[in-house]
Design an enzyme around this catalytic site. Structure first.
Site, PDB file in Angstrom:
ATOM      1  N   THR A 132     -12.831  52.340  31.363  1.00 46.64           N
ATOM      2  CA  THR A 132     -13.873  51.313  31.342  1.00 46.64           C
ATOM      3  C   THR A 132     -13.996  50.516  32.632  1.00 46.64           C
ATOM      4  O   THR A 132     -14.938  49.730  32.775  1.00 46.64           O
ATOM      5  CB  THR A 132     -13.639  50.331  30.178  1.00 46.64           C
ATOM      6  OG1 THR A 132     -12.308  49.795  30.267  1.00 46.64           O
ATOM      7  CG2 THR A 132     -13.838  51.015  28.840  1.00 46.64           C
ATOM      8  N   ILE A 150     -11.191  52.745  38.959  1.00 42.68           N
ATOM      9  CA  ILE A 150     -11.176  54.159  39.308  1.00 42.68           C
ATOM     10  C   ILE A 150     -11.591  55.010  38.108  1.00 42.68           C
ATOM     11  O   ILE A 150     -12.313  55.996  38.254  1.00 42.68           O
ATOM     12  CB  ILE A 150      -9.783  54.576  39.816  1.00 42.68           C
ATOM     13  CG1 ILE A 150      -9.473  53.842  41.131  1.00 42.68           C
ATOM     14  CG2 ILE A 150      -9.700  56.077  40.027  1.00 42.68           C
ATOM     15  CD1 ILE A 150      -8.048  54.053  41.635  1.00 42.68           C
ATOM     16  N   ARG A 156      -8.593  50.627  25.574  1.00 46.83           N
ATOM     17  CA  ARG A 156      -8.215  49.810  24.416  1.00 46.83           C
ATOM     18  C   ARG A 156      -9.388  49.045  23.823  1.00 46.83           C
ATOM     19  O   ARG A 156      -9.342  48.646  22.665  1.00 46.83           O
ATOM     20  CB  ARG A 156      -7.122  48.820  24.830  1.00 46.83           C
ATOM     21  CG  ARG A 156      -5.802  49.465  25.220  1.00 46.83           C
ATOM     22  CD  ARG A 156      -4.803  48.439  25.683  1.00 46.83           C
ATOM     23  NE  ARG A 156      -5.240  47.761  26.906  1.00 46.83           N
ATOM     24  CZ  ARG A 156      -4.589  46.755  27.458  1.00 46.83           C
ATOM     25  NH1 ARG A 156      -3.492  46.281  26.888  1.00 46.83           N
ATOM     26  NH2 ARG A 156      -5.043  46.209  28.571  1.00 46.83           N
ATOM     27  N   ASP A 210      -4.241  52.657  22.750  1.00 49.17           N
ATOM     28  CA  ASP A 210      -3.343  51.872  23.591  1.00 49.17           C
ATOM     29  C   ASP A 210      -2.183  52.777  23.987  1.00 49.17           C
ATOM     30  O   ASP A 210      -1.348  53.139  23.145  1.00 49.17           O
ATOM     31  CB  ASP A 210      -2.844  50.654  22.807  1.00 49.17           C
ATOM     32  CG  ASP A 210      -1.943  49.742  23.630  1.00 49.17           C
ATOM     33  OD1 ASP A 210      -1.542  50.148  24.745  1.00 49.17           O
ATOM     34  OD2 ASP A 210      -1.630  48.640  23.151  1.00 49.17           O
ATOM     35  N   ASN A 247      -5.565  57.953  34.225  1.00 47.10           N
ATOM     36  CA  ASN A 247      -5.822  56.830  35.117  1.00 47.10           C
ATOM     37  C   ASN A 247      -5.265  55.506  34.602  1.00 47.10           C
ATOM     38  O   ASN A 247      -5.083  54.575  35.380  1.00 47.10           O
ATOM     39  CB  ASN A 247      -7.337  56.688  35.324  1.00 47.10           C
ATOM     40  CG  ASN A 247      -7.708  55.404  36.019  1.00 47.10           C
ATOM     41  OD1 ASN A 247      -7.458  55.219  37.200  1.00 47.10           O
ATOM     42  ND2 ASN A 247      -8.303  54.476  35.271  1.00 47.10           N
ATOM     43  N   TYR A 253       6.937  49.352  39.790  1.00 43.81           N
ATOM     44  CA  TYR A 253       5.607  49.932  39.965  1.00 43.81           C
ATOM     45  C   TYR A 253       5.662  51.125  40.909  1.00 43.81           C
ATOM     46  O   TYR A 253       5.202  52.228  40.579  1.00 43.81           O
ATOM     47  CB  TYR A 253       4.635  48.886  40.494  1.00 43.81           C
ATOM     48  CG  TYR A 253       3.220  49.421  40.651  1.00 43.81           C
ATOM     49  CD1 TYR A 253       2.364  49.463  39.563  1.00 43.81           C
ATOM     50  CD2 TYR A 253       2.761  49.908  41.876  1.00 43.81           C
ATOM     51  CE1 TYR A 253       1.075  49.974  39.685  1.00 43.81           C
ATOM     52  CE2 TYR A 253       1.482  50.416  42.016  1.00 43.81           C
ATOM     53  CZ  TYR A 253       0.639  50.442  40.916  1.00 43.81           C
ATOM     54  OH  TYR A 253      -0.633  50.962  41.043  1.00 43.81           O
ATOM     55  N   THR A 255     -11.009  46.701  41.963  1.00 49.79           N
ATOM     56  CA  THR A 255     -11.103  46.919  40.522  1.00 49.79           C
ATOM     57  C   THR A 255     -10.618  45.653  39.816  1.00 49.79           C
ATOM     58  O   THR A 255     -10.381  44.624  40.450  1.00 49.79           O
ATOM     59  CB  THR A 255     -10.221  48.108  40.093  1.00 49.79           C
ATOM     60  OG1 THR A 255      -8.839  47.737  40.236  1.00 49.79           O
ATOM     61  CG2 THR A 255     -10.507  49.346  40.944  1.00 49.79           C
TER      62      THR A 255
END
Length: 257
Positions: A10, A13, A33, A59, A86, A148, A183
Site C-alpha cells: 500500500t 516501494i 495489514r 500481518d 517488500n 535492521y 516512503t
C-alpha cells in the site's frame, strides 16, 4: 496474463511495484495489514489499468498472517508468477534501547516471513518451470548496523544462496538493495529525515524500473542506482573497524537500528 503478489503493497516501494506491474498488464495480489487502503488501491489499479487486483489482508509479524499468504502462493488454480517480498519496518533507537520483543518482531517480518513465503512461491514456481522472487533488502545489508542491517544482510545471503540452488529451474531470485527512498518508512518509525542530503534520496518508480530490468537480466543482487553502487564499492574497500564507527554515527543520524 501473469499474476504478481506484493507484500507491503500500500505504500512506498511496494506501491511502486504495484503501479508498474499493473501498467505492464499483470494481475495483482496486494498484501498489507490495512484492508481499507488495500481495497482503495485495488480499485484504483483495476480502473486505471484494466487488471484484476485481489486483496489479501495479512500481518506478517504473525504466524496466521504468514500462513495466509503462503497458502495463496501455493494455489494451483490461480498461480502466482512473481513474488515481491517488500514488507518491512525500522525500529528507532540504538541496541538495548529497543525492546527485544520489537527486535524479534523485525526478525519475524524480515527473515522468517521472507524465508517461508519465498519457499512457498519458489516450490510452486519450480514445478511450473518459471517464476520470479524479489526480496527487498537494503544497502544497510552491507554495513554493520544493528538488527535492521543484520536482517537485511540475511535476506541478501539467503536470496543469493537460493538463487544458486535453483539455477536452471526457470525460477529467478533477486535481492533488491535500495538506499533512501521517499516512503512512509521513516515516518512510521518516528525518524526524522530533514538531515538526509537530497542527493541520497531515490525515486521509488525509477528504483522499481531498474530492479525489474536487473531481474530480467538474471542478477541475484540489485543495487539500482549508480550513486549507491559507488558508495557500496567504497564500503568494500574500507576496513571493517573503521566502517563500524562511521556507520554507527551515520545510523544514529539517518537510519533504523
Amino acid at each position: 496474463m501473469t499474476t504478481a503478489l506484493i507484500t507491503g503493497a500500500t505504500a512506498g516501494i511496494g506501491a511502486a511495484f504495484a503501479r508498474r506491474l499493473a501498467s505492464d498488464g499483470h494481475n495483482l495480489v496486494l498484501v498489507a495489514r490495512d484492508t481499507e487502503r488495500l481495497r482503495a488501491q485495488a480499485t484504483e489499479l483495476h480502473d486505471g489499468h484494466g487488471i484484476e487486483a485481489e486483496v489479501l489482508t495479512a500481518d506478517l509479524s504473525t504466524d496466521s498472517g504468514i500462513d495466509a499468504v503462503a497458502a495463496r502462493l501455493t494455489d494451483r488454480v490461480s498461480p502466482v508468477d512473481l513474488l515481491v517480498n517488500n514488507a518491512g519496518f525500522g525500529n528507532k533507537g540504538r541496541y538495548l534501547d529497543v525492546p527485544v520483543a520489537d527486535e524479534l518482531t523485525m526478525l519475524k517480518v524480515h527473515c522468517e516471513a521472507v524465508l517461508r513465503l519465498t519457499s512457498a512461491a519458489a516450490g510452486s514456481m519450480r514445478e511450473r518451470g518459471r517464476g520470479g522472487v524479489v526480496n527487498v533488502a537494503s544497502v544497510a545489508a552491507f554495513l554493520p548496523r544493528g538488527t535492521y542491517g543484520a536482517s537485511k544482510a540475511w535476506v541478501v545471503q539467503f536470496t543469493q544462496g537460493a538463487a544458486k540452488d535453483l539455477a536452471g529451474s526457470g525460477v529467478r531470485l533477486m535481492a533488491l538493495c535500495p538506499g533512501f527512498v521517499r516512503t512512509e518508512f521513516h515516518e512510521r518509525a518516528g525518524m526524522g529525515t530533514g538531515n538526509i542530503p537530497d542527493w541520497m534520496w531515490l525515486d521509488a518508480d525509477k528504483l522499481v524500473a531498474a530492479a525489474l530490468e536487473d531481474l530480467a537480466r538474471g542478477r541475484s543482487v540489485s543495487i539500482p542506482d549508480p550513486r549507491y553502487k559507488a558508495l557500496m564499492g567504497l564500503v568494500k574497500l574500507t576496513p571493517r573497524s573503521l566502517l563500524g564507527g562511521v556507520t554507527s554515527r551515520a545510523g544514529r543520524s539517518y537510519g533504523p537500528q
